[in-house]
Design a protein around this motif. Structure first.
Motif, PDB file in Angstrom:
ATOM      1  N   TYR A 245      26.507  22.047  44.708  1.00  0.00           N
ATOM      2  CA  TYR A 245      25.500  22.459  43.732  1.00  0.00           C
ATOM      3  C   TYR A 245      25.601  21.543  42.522  1.00  0.00           C
ATOM      4  CZ  TYR A 245      25.121  26.928  46.272  1.00  0.00           C
ATOM      5  OH  TYR A 245      24.932  27.894  47.209  1.00  0.00           O
TER       6      TYR A 245
ATOM      7  N   PRO B 129      38.160  35.584  48.298  1.00  0.00           N
ATOM      8  CA  PRO B 129      37.935  35.953  46.901  1.00  0.00           C
ATOM      9  C   PRO B 129      36.552  35.558  46.404  1.00  0.00           C
ATOM     10  CG  PRO B 129      39.638  34.249  47.094  1.00  0.00           C
ATOM     11  CD  PRO B 129      39.242  34.622  48.476  1.00  0.00           C
ATOM     12  N   SER B 130      36.165  36.137  45.303  1.00  0.00           N
ATOM     13  CA  SER B 130      34.901  35.781  44.659  1.00  0.00           C
ATOM     14  C   SER B 130      34.886  34.285  44.358  1.00  0.00           C
ATOM     15  CB  SER B 130      34.788  36.607  43.377  1.00  0.00           C
ATOM     16  OG  SER B 130      33.634  36.238  42.690  1.00  0.00           O
ATOM     17  N   GLY B 131      33.769  33.635  44.693  1.00  0.00           N
ATOM     18  CA  GLY B 131      33.655  32.194  44.443  1.00  0.00           C
ATOM     19  C   GLY B 131      34.200  31.321  45.560  1.00  0.00           C
ATOM     20  N   SER B 132      34.662  31.946  46.667  1.00  0.00           N
ATOM     21  CA  SER B 132      35.266  31.150  47.744  1.00  0.00           C
ATOM     22  C   SER B 132      34.220  30.500  48.654  1.00  0.00           C
ATOM     23  CB  SER B 132      36.227  32.021  48.564  1.00  0.00           C
ATOM     24  OG  SER B 132      35.562  33.146  49.097  1.00  0.00           O
ATOM     25  N   GLY B 133      32.943  30.911  48.523  1.00  0.00           N
ATOM     26  CA  GLY B 133      31.878  30.269  49.297  1.00  0.00           C
ATOM     27  C   GLY B 133      31.222  31.146  50.347  1.00  0.00           C
ATOM     28  N   LYS B 134      31.541  32.443  50.349  1.00  0.00           N
ATOM     29  CA  LYS B 134      31.014  33.354  51.377  1.00  0.00           C
ATOM     30  C   LYS B 134      29.480  33.411  51.356  1.00  0.00           C
ATOM     31  CE  LYS B 134      33.232  36.957  49.746  1.00  0.00           C
ATOM     32  NZ  LYS B 134      33.883  36.343  48.554  1.00  0.00           N
ATOM     33  N   SER B 135      28.925  33.615  50.161  1.00  0.00           N
ATOM     34  CA  SER B 135      27.461  33.736  50.071  1.00  0.00           C
ATOM     35  C   SER B 135      26.788  32.431  50.454  1.00  0.00           C
ATOM     36  CB  SER B 135      27.021  34.105  48.651  1.00  0.00           C
ATOM     37  OG  SER B 135      27.702  35.248  48.233  1.00  0.00           O
ATOM     38  N   THR B 136      27.361  31.339  49.998  1.00  0.00           N
ATOM     39  CA  THR B 136      26.797  30.029  50.329  1.00  0.00           C
ATOM     40  C   THR B 136      26.781  29.830  51.839  1.00  0.00           C
ATOM     41  OG1 THR B 136      27.608  29.150  48.231  1.00  0.00           O
ATOM     42  CG2 THR B 136      27.056  27.545  49.934  1.00  0.00           C
TER      43      THR B 136
ATOM     44  N   VAL C 223      29.415  21.501  41.655  1.00  0.00           N
ATOM     45  CA  VAL C 223      30.330  22.481  42.247  1.00  0.00           C
ATOM     46  C   VAL C 223      30.321  22.270  43.752  1.00  0.00           C
ATOM     47  CG1 VAL C 223      30.814  24.928  42.613  1.00  0.00           C
ATOM     48  CG2 VAL C 223      29.843  24.169  40.439  1.00  0.00           C
TER      49      VAL C 223
ATOM     50  N   MET D  16      24.479  21.094  38.631  1.00  0.00           N
ATOM     51  CA  MET D  16      23.896  21.735  37.447  1.00  0.00           C
ATOM     52  C   MET D  16      24.093  20.783  36.279  1.00  0.00           C
ATOM     53  SD  MET D  16      25.541  25.518  37.925  1.00  0.00           S
ATOM     54  CE  MET D  16      27.178  24.793  37.942  1.00  0.00           C
TER      55      MET D  16
ATOM     56  N   ALA E  16      30.814  24.033  46.665  1.00  0.00           N
ATOM     57  CA  ALA E  16      30.963  25.422  47.096  1.00  0.00           C
ATOM     58  C   ALA E  16      31.543  25.512  48.514  1.00  0.00           C
ATOM     59  CB  ALA E  16      29.624  26.137  47.031  1.00  0.00           C
TER      60      ALA E  16
HETATM   61  P1  ADP Z   1      31.331  33.983  47.089  1.00  0.00           P
HETATM   62  O1  ADP Z   1      30.146  34.522  47.829  1.00  0.00           O
HETATM   63  O2  ADP Z   1      32.547  33.870  47.953  1.00  0.00           O
HETATM   64  O3  ADP Z   1      31.609  34.716  45.821  1.00  0.00           O
HETATM   65  P2  ADP Z   1      29.613  31.740  46.421  1.00  0.00           P
HETATM   66  O4  ADP Z   1      29.176  31.090  47.686  1.00  0.00           O
HETATM   67  O5  ADP Z   1      28.655  32.639  45.741  1.00  0.00           O
HETATM   68  O6  ADP Z   1      31.013  32.470  46.680  1.00  0.00           O
HETATM   69  O7  ADP Z   1      30.024  30.615  45.370  1.00  0.00           O
HETATM   70  C1  ADP Z   1      30.858  29.490  45.688  1.00  0.00           C
HETATM   71  C2  ADP Z   1      30.877  28.562  44.477  1.00  0.00           C
HETATM   72  O8  ADP Z   1      29.591  27.964  44.302  1.00  0.00           O
HETATM   73  C3  ADP Z   1      31.204  29.234  43.163  1.00  0.00           C
HETATM   74  O9  ADP Z   1      31.946  28.330  42.392  1.00  0.00           O
HETATM   75  C4  ADP Z   1      29.845  29.479  42.566  1.00  0.00           C
HETATM   76  O10 ADP Z   1      29.928  29.531  41.164  1.00  0.00           O
HETATM   77  C5  ADP Z   1      29.062  28.289  43.035  1.00  0.00           C
HETATM   78  N1  ADP Z   1      27.627  28.575  43.230  1.00  0.00           N
HETATM   79  C6  ADP Z   1      27.087  29.459  44.094  1.00  0.00           C
HETATM   80  N2  ADP Z   1      25.740  29.437  44.053  1.00  0.00           N
HETATM   81  C7  ADP Z   1      25.421  28.512  43.130  1.00  0.00           C
HETATM   82  C8  ADP Z   1      24.179  28.005  42.613  1.00  0.00           C
HETATM   83  N3  ADP Z   1      23.007  28.465  43.072  1.00  0.00           N
HETATM   84  N4  ADP Z   1      24.229  27.042  41.669  1.00  0.00           N
HETATM   85  C9  ADP Z   1      25.405  26.583  41.219  1.00  0.00           C
HETATM   86  N5  ADP Z   1      26.610  26.997  41.660  1.00  0.00           N
HETATM   87  C10 ADP Z   1      26.624  27.941  42.582  1.00  0.00           C
END
Ligand code: ADP
Ligand code: ADP
Length: 233
Positions: free
Chosen positions: A13, A41-48, A20, A15, A22
């Motif tokens: 990502y 953990p939060s921020g580990s990349g699960k959502s991505t 970042v 910005m 991810a």
């Molecule tokens: P999780 O779901 O495990 O909490 P995310 O996939 O949401 O993790 O995030 C992984 C990393 O990517 C984090 O550092 C988060 O801040 C960053 N991140 C996620 N989405 C975005 C985005 N749209 N723009 C910038 N950074 C992002």
């Protein structure tokens, strides 16, 4: 048969001047019929990773193959088409239309898929029946309990007969008893051969899956088959 194959996918990502990473280099294979939990953990990349697997986003580099389609470099429109055909989404917040009945909510994906009214009603009714809610077809979300709302959402995810069900914290808004009921439903869907991938941060929920993949800092930390689960297939 493999249904998901990622080859060294990364996601960066940008910005402003910040970047970042991810996902760093994720290579995983998931077979048809597997039941997988993503933890970490939060921020580990699960959502991505879930967004990429669900064809909501594409990787920065690497290859993603979903059910024999290379989806790494498709256009938005092509991605949307594959997503509608291959993926059923279940969310923590259910995401139901408040003014629509259960039947109408479940039938919604079938409108986009081009089915006629009578087919839509038949298919939606069958999906509601499969989650034990045929008798709530005419109810609106505010006339249902949290667990029933999530069942409607699961019926909507199933109605198109997708290759994969992707569930993001599916029990995050439910009490423990209701959460286990939803997990029992997932277990039944798994027993019927559905492929299920869920994100959860709760160990006792992840335990229902037969494989637990833990992410940390954009990498797979562990990938473990959960032998303590009693297999019924
Ligand atoms: P999780 O779901 O495990 O909490 P995310 O996939 O949401 O993790 O995030 C992984 C990393 O990517 C984090 O550092 C988060 O801040 C960053 N991140 C996620 N989405 C975005 C985005 N749209 N723009 C910038 N950074 C992002
Ligand atoms: P063990 O590790 O003692 O073999 P598990 O914790 O793996 O047992 O769970 C045994 C069964 O109970 C599994 O089918 C699992 O899906 C289910 N299960 C796991 N955690 C819970 C829970 N908190 N409540 C209800 N059922 C659960």
């Amino acid at each position: 048969a493999k249904i998901i194959e990622t080859h060294e996918i990364s996601k960066i990502y940008k910005m402003g001047t910040q970047t970042v990473e991810a996902l760093k280099s994720i290579s995983i294979e998931i077979n048809k019929g597997e039941y997988v939990a993503f933890m970490g953990p939060s921020g580990s990349g699960k959502s991505t990773l879930m967004n990429i697997i669900g064809c909501l986003d594409t990787p920065t580099s690497g290859t993603y193959i979903l059910n024999n389609h290379n989806v790494s470099d498709l256009t938005e429109n092509e991605l949307a088409e594959i997503r509608n055909k291959e993926i059923g989404f279940v969310f923590q917040t259910f995401n139901l239309l408040p003014r629509a009945t259960s039947l109408e909510n479940v039938a919604l994906p079938l409108i986009y898929a081009g089915y006629g009214k009578y087919d839509r009603e038949d298919m939606a009714m069958e999906a509601l029946n499969n989650v034990g809610l045929a008798d709530r077809a005419g109810h609106k979300p505010n006339e249902l309990s949290g667990g029933q709302r999530q069942r409607v959402a699961i019926a909507r995810a199933l109605v198109n007969n997708p290759s994969i069900i992707l569930a993001d914290e599916p029990t995050g808004n439910l009490d423990s008893k209701t959460s286990y009921d939803i997990m029992d439903l997932f277990q039944q869907l798994h027993d019927k051969g559905n492929t299920i991938i869920m994100v959860t941060h709760e160990d006792d929920i992840a335990h229902y899956a037969h494989r637990i993949i833990r992410l940390r800092d954009g990498l797979v930390e562990t990938d473990v088959v959960n032998d303590s689960v009693t297999r019924s297939n």
